[in-house]
Design a protein around this motif. Structure first.
Motif, PDB file in Angstrom:
ATOM      1  N   LEU A 103     -33.693 -26.779 -21.300  1.00 27.41           N
ATOM      2  CA  LEU A 103     -34.006 -28.147 -21.740  1.00 27.41           C
ATOM      3  C   LEU A 103     -35.557 -28.574 -21.534  1.00 27.41           C
ATOM      4  CD1 LEU A 103     -31.164 -30.177 -19.865  1.00 27.41           C
ATOM      5  CD2 LEU A 103     -31.317 -29.209 -22.378  1.00 27.41           C
TER       6      LEU A 103
ATOM      7  N   LEU B 102     -37.570 -31.910 -21.072  1.00 31.06           N
ATOM      8  CA  LEU B 102     -37.531 -33.442 -20.796  1.00 31.06           C
ATOM      9  C   LEU B 102     -38.704 -33.996 -21.755  1.00 31.06           C
ATOM     10  CD1 LEU B 102     -36.260 -33.525 -17.184  1.00 31.06           C
ATOM     11  CD2 LEU B 102     -34.903 -33.126 -19.234  1.00 31.06           C
TER      12      LEU B 102
ATOM     13  N   THR C 213     -33.766 -27.279 -26.007  1.00 29.61           N
ATOM     14  CA  THR C 213     -33.330 -28.573 -26.690  1.00 29.61           C
ATOM     15  C   THR C 213     -34.220 -29.836 -25.924  1.00 29.61           C
ATOM     16  OG1 THR C 213     -30.985 -27.627 -26.525  1.00 29.61           O
ATOM     17  CG2 THR C 213     -31.317 -30.256 -26.482  1.00 29.61           C
TER      18      THR C 213
ATOM     19  N   VAL D 212     -34.853 -33.589 -24.616  1.00 28.61           N
ATOM     20  CA  VAL D 212     -33.854 -34.722 -24.282  1.00 28.61           C
ATOM     21  C   VAL D 212     -35.104 -35.791 -23.946  1.00 28.61           C
ATOM     22  CG1 VAL D 212     -32.602 -35.574 -22.488  1.00 28.61           C
ATOM     23  CG2 VAL D 212     -32.454 -33.098 -22.931  1.00 28.61           C
TER      24      VAL D 212
ATOM     25  N   ILE E 103     -36.167 -39.247 -22.536  1.00 28.35           N
ATOM     26  CA  ILE E 103     -35.561 -40.040 -21.652  1.00 28.35           C
ATOM     27  C   ILE E 103     -36.573 -41.334 -21.681  1.00 28.35           C
ATOM     28  CG2 ILE E 103     -35.292 -40.282 -19.108  1.00 28.35           C
ATOM     29  CD1 ILE E 103     -34.971 -37.092 -19.134  1.00 28.35           C
TER      30      ILE E 103
ATOM     31  N   LEU F  66     -31.536 -34.537 -27.906  1.00 30.45           N
ATOM     32  CA  LEU F  66     -30.730 -35.463 -27.265  1.00 30.45           C
ATOM     33  C   LEU F  66     -31.636 -36.764 -26.921  1.00 30.45           C
ATOM     34  CD1 LEU F  66     -28.925 -32.896 -24.860  1.00 30.45           C
ATOM     35  CD2 LEU F  66     -28.354 -33.231 -27.234  1.00 30.45           C
ATOM     36  N   CYS F  67     -30.802 -37.825 -26.364  1.00 31.47           N
ATOM     37  CA  CYS F  67     -31.620 -38.899 -25.684  1.00 31.47           C
ATOM     38  C   CYS F  67     -30.708 -39.441 -24.712  1.00 31.47           C
ATOM     39  CB  CYS F  67     -32.124 -40.309 -26.932  1.00 31.47           C
ATOM     40  SG  CYS F  67     -32.982 -41.310 -26.416  1.00 31.47           S
TER      41      CYS F  67
END
Length: 150
Positions: A8, A10, A59, A61, A63, A89-90
């Motif tokens: 991941l 971020l 991936t 993410v 935030i 993703l969120c």
């Protein structure tokens, strides 16, 4: 115990997000980057991200604290996609989602969108009640001691 997701990256879309993104990264041992946001108006923003070439297979993410008009997150998605990130993703604390922008975010390429239950919405997946109970109990204890009355 939930299976930990690896690979991941971020993403904090702007300087304001660094405080919690860096803390999440520290606790989860995932790398993170913070973008720079240039705002031209309420619904006109541009997001600049540092070099993320080494994370192309990760991936992302995103935030953020609040999604209102959604333009910051939309621009972040577009910037990530332009840099070759395929999976995005969120997670956000407050999901206001003006004008149904949650659907626009999903259409733009999010694979998943989750918010806390501080504002009721179908994206709520993080229950804040346990944190609030602890914080309110601590506040009430302090108030009773300092103020003499509850």
């Amino acid at each position: 115990m939930a299976k930990r997701k690896k690979d991941l990256l971020l993403i904090g879309p702007d300087a304001e997000s660094e405080q919690w993104v860096s803390e999440i990264a520290e606790q989860s041992s995932h790398p993170f980057v913070i973008g720079t946001k240039k705002r031209y108006g309420d619904r006109n923003v541009e997001i600049f991200l540092p070099d993320i070439d080494q994370y192309i297979s990760h991936t992302a993410v995103i935030i953020d604290d609040v999604i209102s008009s959604g333009h910051t997150v939309l621009e972040c998605i577009n910037t990530l996609k332009s840099k070759g990130i395929a999976h995005i993703l969120c997670a956000a604390i407050h999901g206001i989602f003006a004008e149904g922008v949650d659907m626009d975010l999903m259409s733009a390429g999010l694979e998943s969108l989750v918010t806390t239950n501080t504002i009721v919405h179908h994206t709520n997946g993080i229950d804040m009640a346990p944190l609030l109970v602890t914080a309110v109990e601590a506040f009430l204890s302090e108030t009773t001691i300092q103020g003499g009355q509850p």
